[in-house]
Design a protein around this motif. Structure first.
Motif, PDB file in Angstrom:
ATOM      1  N   ILE A  98      33.116 -22.329 -39.389  1.00 17.32           N
ATOM      2  CA  ILE A  98      31.852 -21.478 -38.776  1.00 17.32           C
ATOM      3  C   ILE A  98      32.293 -20.667 -38.165  1.00 17.32           C
ATOM      4  N   GLY A  99      32.965 -20.657 -37.169  1.00 10.89           N
ATOM      5  CA  GLY A  99      33.323 -19.654 -36.114  1.00 10.89           C
ATOM      6  C   GLY A  99      33.878 -18.301 -36.781  1.00 10.89           C
ATOM      7  N   SER A 100      34.737 -18.421 -37.804  1.00  9.60           N
ATOM      8  CA  SER A 100      35.396 -17.588 -38.239  1.00  9.60           C
ATOM      9  C   SER A 100      34.474 -16.732 -39.129  1.00  9.60           C
ATOM     10  N   SER A 101      33.740 -17.685 -39.945  1.00 16.90           N
ATOM     11  CA  SER A 101      32.651 -16.949 -40.798  1.00 16.90           C
ATOM     12  C   SER A 101      31.820 -16.177 -40.009  1.00 16.90           C
ATOM     13  N   LEU A 102      31.496 -16.665 -38.700  1.00 16.50           N
ATOM     14  CA  LEU A 102      30.314 -15.924 -37.891  1.00 16.50           C
ATOM     15  C   LEU A 102      30.866 -14.555 -37.395  1.00 16.50           C
ATOM     16  N   ALA A 103      32.265 -14.792 -37.165  1.00 14.69           N
ATOM     17  CA  ALA A 103      33.082 -13.486 -36.940  1.00 14.69           C
ATOM     18  C   ALA A 103      32.942 -12.480 -37.754  1.00 14.69           C
ATOM     19  N   PHE A 104      33.150 -12.913 -39.099  1.00 11.91           N
ATOM     20  CA  PHE A 104      32.917 -11.906 -40.225  1.00 11.91           C
ATOM     21  C   PHE A 104      31.665 -11.245 -39.977  1.00 11.91           C
ATOM     22  N   GLU A 105      30.875 -12.312 -40.127  1.00 20.03           N
ATOM     23  CA  GLU A 105      29.338 -11.990 -40.211  1.00 20.03           C
ATOM     24  C   GLU A 105      28.921 -11.015 -39.104  1.00 20.03           C
ATOM     25  N   CYS A 106      29.241 -10.995 -37.852  1.00 22.18           N
ATOM     26  CA  CYS A 106      29.111 -10.204 -36.814  1.00 22.18           C
ATOM     27  C   CYS A 106      29.572  -8.880 -37.189  1.00 22.18           C
ATOM     28  N   ALA A 107      30.921  -8.912 -37.547  1.00 21.74           N
ATOM     29  CA  ALA A 107      31.622  -7.621 -37.856  1.00 21.74           C
ATOM     30  C   ALA A 107      30.959  -6.920 -39.111  1.00 21.74           C
ATOM     31  N   LEU A 108      30.176  -7.539 -40.060  1.00 20.00           N
ATOM     32  CA  LEU A 108      29.427  -7.067 -41.278  1.00 20.00           C
ATOM     33  C   LEU A 108      28.159  -6.225 -40.359  1.00 20.00           C
ATOM     34  N   LEU A 109      27.668  -7.051 -39.545  1.00 15.93           N
ATOM     35  CA  LEU A 109      26.231  -6.679 -38.830  1.00 15.93           C
ATOM     36  C   LEU A 109      26.592  -5.386 -38.051  1.00 15.93           C
ATOM     37  N   GLY A 110      27.774  -5.302 -37.342  1.00 18.52           N
ATOM     38  CA  GLY A 110      28.166  -4.170 -36.735  1.00 18.52           C
ATOM     39  C   GLY A 110      28.397  -2.912 -37.546  1.00 18.52           C
ATOM     40  N   VAL A 111      28.820  -3.103 -38.628  1.00 14.92           N
ATOM     41  CA  VAL A 111      28.881  -2.026 -39.795  1.00 14.92           C
ATOM     42  C   VAL A 111      27.614  -1.400 -40.334  1.00 14.92           C
ATOM     43  N   THR A 112      26.755  -2.592 -40.456  1.00 14.37           N
ATOM     44  CA  THR A 112      25.635  -2.179 -40.908  1.00 14.37           C
ATOM     45  C   THR A 112      24.679  -1.518 -39.837  1.00 14.37           C
ATOM     46  N   LEU A 113      24.891  -1.913 -38.714  1.00 14.14           N
ATOM     47  CA  LEU A 113      24.165  -1.283 -37.448  1.00 14.14           C
ATOM     48  C   LEU A 113      24.670   0.000 -37.330  1.00 14.14           C
ATOM     49  N   ALA A 114      25.968   0.365 -37.336  1.00  9.96           N
ATOM     50  CA  ALA A 114      26.530   1.489 -37.280  1.00  9.96           C
ATOM     51  C   ALA A 114      25.845   2.700 -38.317  1.00  9.96           C
ATOM     52  N   ILE A 115      25.830   2.117 -39.436  1.00 10.20           N
ATOM     53  CA  ILE A 115      25.212   3.238 -40.402  1.00 10.20           C
ATOM     54  C   ILE A 115      23.854   3.325 -40.156  1.00 10.20           C
ATOM     55  N   PHE A 116      22.920   2.237 -39.843  1.00 14.32           N
ATOM     56  CA  PHE A 116      21.500   2.274 -39.599  1.00 14.32           C
ATOM     57  C   PHE A 116      21.282   3.271 -38.492  1.00 14.32           C
ATOM     58  N   ARG A 117      22.093   3.179 -37.459  1.00 13.69           N
ATOM     59  CA  ARG A 117      22.153   4.160 -36.259  1.00 13.69           C
ATOM     60  C   ARG A 117      22.212   5.514 -36.494  1.00 13.69           C
ATOM     61  N   ARG A 118      23.128   5.687 -37.432  1.00  7.85           N
ATOM     62  CA  ARG A 118      23.699   7.175 -37.544  1.00  7.85           C
ATOM     63  C   ARG A 118      22.612   7.765 -38.580  1.00  7.85           C
ATOM     64  N   ARG A 119      22.143   7.062 -39.327  1.00  7.62           N
ATOM     65  CA  ARG A 119      21.387   7.588 -40.647  1.00  7.62           C
ATOM     66  C   ARG A 119      20.059   8.468 -40.325  1.00  7.62           C
ATOM     67  N   ASP A 120      19.825   9.591 -40.930  1.00 10.56           N
ATOM     68  CA  ASP A 120      18.399  10.094 -40.933  1.00 10.56           C
ATOM     69  C   ASP A 120      17.414   9.769 -41.598  1.00 10.56           C
ATOM     70  N   TYR A 121      16.334   9.668 -41.275  1.00 10.66           N
ATOM     71  CA  TYR A 121      15.203   8.882 -42.346  1.00 10.66           C
ATOM     72  C   TYR A 121      14.096  10.095 -42.463  1.00 10.66           C
TER      73      TYR A 121
END
Lengths: 323, 314
Positions: free
Chosen positions: B291-314
């Motif tokens: 679970i720990g390693s899976s959550l680490a992956f999930e956090c990394a995925l969320l980090g990427v998603t947040l980075a895209i969301f933060r930088r995008r113009d709407y």
């Protein structure tokens, strides 16, 4: 020291002070190319421009929805992008798309919660604004049942729920019937009387002319004109002479005095009475009958069209001040 | 107040969708079907005496029959929700949440509020989790209560399914959110998420295969090590089902059959196959590491998603 500087900055008279706003989409589309706009506190400011001029992009930059390539300046005394000031800024986007599963009251409650409006104020204000904008009976209905005009009015109510110091409205009367437009104009005047600053983005020139203290005309990502409506139109007087007879025989004399012939009409740019009299003399000399002589001032629409045609270059007919 | 408003909005969004009520209806129907079954010394009773299934082969008493049938049923239910069917339904229900949130005219309004983009995104993300929590709670709790009241089978360990279902969903919803932000389309987001699920499922299943047939496939275990490394890098959706199975089996042993039952030896408490299966799972899966390693992956995925969301113009 830093606080003192910020306090001084907040004391500035400009509610909106944008300097050199630049935005390029990708590497090709230059939406804004160094826009400078100043809006005084407590005034109604109109931003005009043809489609694709960059109006909505500028507004979105002010609301942190779009990230500029370059910008200086402040909104309500704070650097652009400061989220704290968004709590006292109301915004109506060009196209409001509310979740269809919410009722009118829920829409107001939801968005004002995001603006940190306390519950007691939310209830009181939602009732007040729904009533003021003629939606009192529709508050409990789902927004999916609202007409386009009703959605626009709900959007306006939404933008007012946080009792904003600065109200930024993108095409607020779009989709409204004449009564709705009048209602919005009256409301804007009342809000101005309360000391609120209003930034209007519209292409409804006649309406802007009625309510705005100052306007800016945006064209191809640059401010082509900016100033009060009086400033923009005062140097745009022309005289129209309507005559009958052999006008062609007087063409040389007319054009020598700065007149331009259009069929039976002669337009004389500027307000030089001597020129007008010389043209009348030339026409009379050729036995033409003068039917009317009318001074005419450019409307905001004329200024707008001229600005768009000339790409912002000051012409003799439109000698507005450019800030 | 702001995050809660977003979560509440997600909840309203969810209950406005027909599929939400279809899922609830399926849960109620399953619980109802279970409620129509009862056990006695002679066998199984269906539809309140309408059908009775007696069998001489069932030479055990009603208590034991309940325990064994209960074991089968809870494993089927766990597999149903933690398997493809339940998760696909959940993903279909939630795939449109973020794209709808990012629609033109709607995203403008929320981005203009005094709230960071990170908080906005996390509010919507948590909203989807609340949706799943609600669905899982209805499904598990209803079947738990039916088993308890109708069959006299109280299995507290079965309730572990609720957080495990939400956890499993969160692994997959991480992809759904990423693709939702990238494409702003519910259909694309769903299809890409299913593709991602297949991609992360492949090394897990391959690993299981290599472990089972280790000697035949690769005596030097080179391939197994490579696949194992790959498996550790991705969210381990397969492990959730194993962990759930282990917890349910443990609950069955302690709460139904009873650890102090001296009339039964260890082999009698579980069928040999079930015992071997549980033993293998317990040996294979370290829940904390998985679970720990899976959550680490999930956090990394969320980090990427947040980075895209933060930088995008709407």
């Amino acid at each position: 020291m830093a606080d003192a500087v910020l306090n001084v900055t907040e004391m500035t008279n400009w509610a909106v002070d944008l300097i050199g706003v630049t935005k390029t989409y990708g590497n090709r589309v230059h939406a804004l190319r160094g826009v400078n706009v100043q809006v005084g506190r407590g005034e109604i400011f109109g931003l005009l421009g043809p489609n694709g001029a960059g109006k909505s992009t500028l507004v979105k930059i002010m609301m942190t929805i779009v990230r500029p390539n370059d910008v200086l300046g402040t909104i309500l005394g704070r650097p652009i992008g400061t989220r704290r000031k968004l709590a006292v800024t109301g915004y109506l986007p060009e196209m409001s798309h509310f979740p269809a599963y919410l009722t009118g009251i829920q829409v107001l409650d939801y968005y004002s919660r995001l603006s940190k409006v306390p519950r007691s104020l939310r209830q009181e204000r939602s009732g007040r604004w729904l009533d003021r904008l003629g939606l009192a009976e529709w508050g409990g209905a789902r927004v999916s049942k609202y007409s386009k005009g009703m959605l626009r009015r709900l959007g306006l109510a939404q933008s007012l729920m946080n009792d904003p110091e600065l109200l930024i409205l993108d095409e607020p009367t779009d989709g409204l019937d004449p009564m709705g437009r009048r209602l919005v104009r009256t409301l804007l005047t009342e809000l101005k009387a309360e000391g609120k600053t209003i930034f209007l983005n519209s292409h409804m020139l006649s309406e802007l002319e009625m309510v705005c203290d100052r306007v800016a005309i945006l064209h191809e990502g640059l401010v082509a004109r900016q100033g009060t409506i009086k400033e923009l139109t005062e140097h745009t007087v022309q005289c129209q002479i309507v005559a009958r007879g052999e006008l062609e025989s007087a063409r040389v004399a007319v054009e020598a005095c700065g007149g331009v012939m259009h069929d039976d009409k002669i337009l004389v740019k500027g307000d030089d009475v001597r020129c007008v009299n010389k043209i009348i003399d030339a026409l009379r000399e050729k036995d033409c009958l003068i039917e009317s002589v009318e001074p005419r001032r450019f409307s905001l629409e004329d200024v707008f069209v001229e600005a768009v045609k000339t790409g912002g270059r000051t012409s003799s007919s439109v000698g507005a001040k450019i800030m | 107040m702001q995050i809660w408003a977003l979560i509440q909005d997600s909840f309203r969004d969810a209950i406005d969708r027909k599929i939400f009520w279809i899922m609830i209806l399926v849960s109620v129907a399953i619980a109802g079907a279970m409620g129509c079954i009862s056990f006695d010394d002679r066998g199984v009773d269906v539809m309140f005496g309408m059908w009775q299934f007696e069998s001489a082969n069932w030479s055990m008493g009603g208590e034991e029959l309940r325990g064994n049938v209960g074991a089968i049923v809870v494993h089927i239910l766990a597999d149903l929700y933690l398997g493809w069917v339940g998760m696909i339904l959940a993903l279909v229900s939630t795939a449109g949440m973020i794209p709808a949130f990012l629609e033109r005219g709607r995203v403008d309004l929320v981005l203009s509020k005094p709230m960071s983009r990170e908080a906005l995104f996390m509010g919507k993300y948590l909203g989807a989790m609340v949706f799943m929590l609600l669905q899982a709670t209805v499904f598990v709790l209803l079947s738990f209560l039916v088993m308890g009241f109708r069959w006299g089978l109280w299995l507290p360990g079965y309730l572990w399914l609720i957080p495990l279902i939400v956890l499993m969903f969160s692994y997959l919803y991480g992809f759904s959110a990423l693709f939702g932000v990238m494409t702003r389309s519910a259909t694309s987001s769903l299809l890409l998420t299913l593709l991602a699920w297949i991609v992360i499922w492949t090394p897990q299943k391959t690993y299981e295969f290599l472990v089972t047939f280790e000697a035949q496939v690769d005596p030097d275990r080179v391939w197994q090590k490579r696949v194992e490394t790959l498996r550790w890098m991705v969210p381990k959706t397969q492990d959730i089902a194993h962990i759930a199975g282990n917890l349910i089996d443990a609950s069955l042993m302690t709460d139904v059959i009873g650890p102090d039952d001296e009339t039964m030896d260890e082999e009698d408490r579980m069928s040999p196959e079930m015992a071997r299966s549980a033993e293998r799972r317990l040996a294979d899966v370290n829940p904390y590491l998985s679970i720990g390693s899976s959550l680490a992956f999930e956090c990394a995925l969320l980090g990427v998603t947040l980075a895209i969301f933060r930088r995008r113009d709407y």
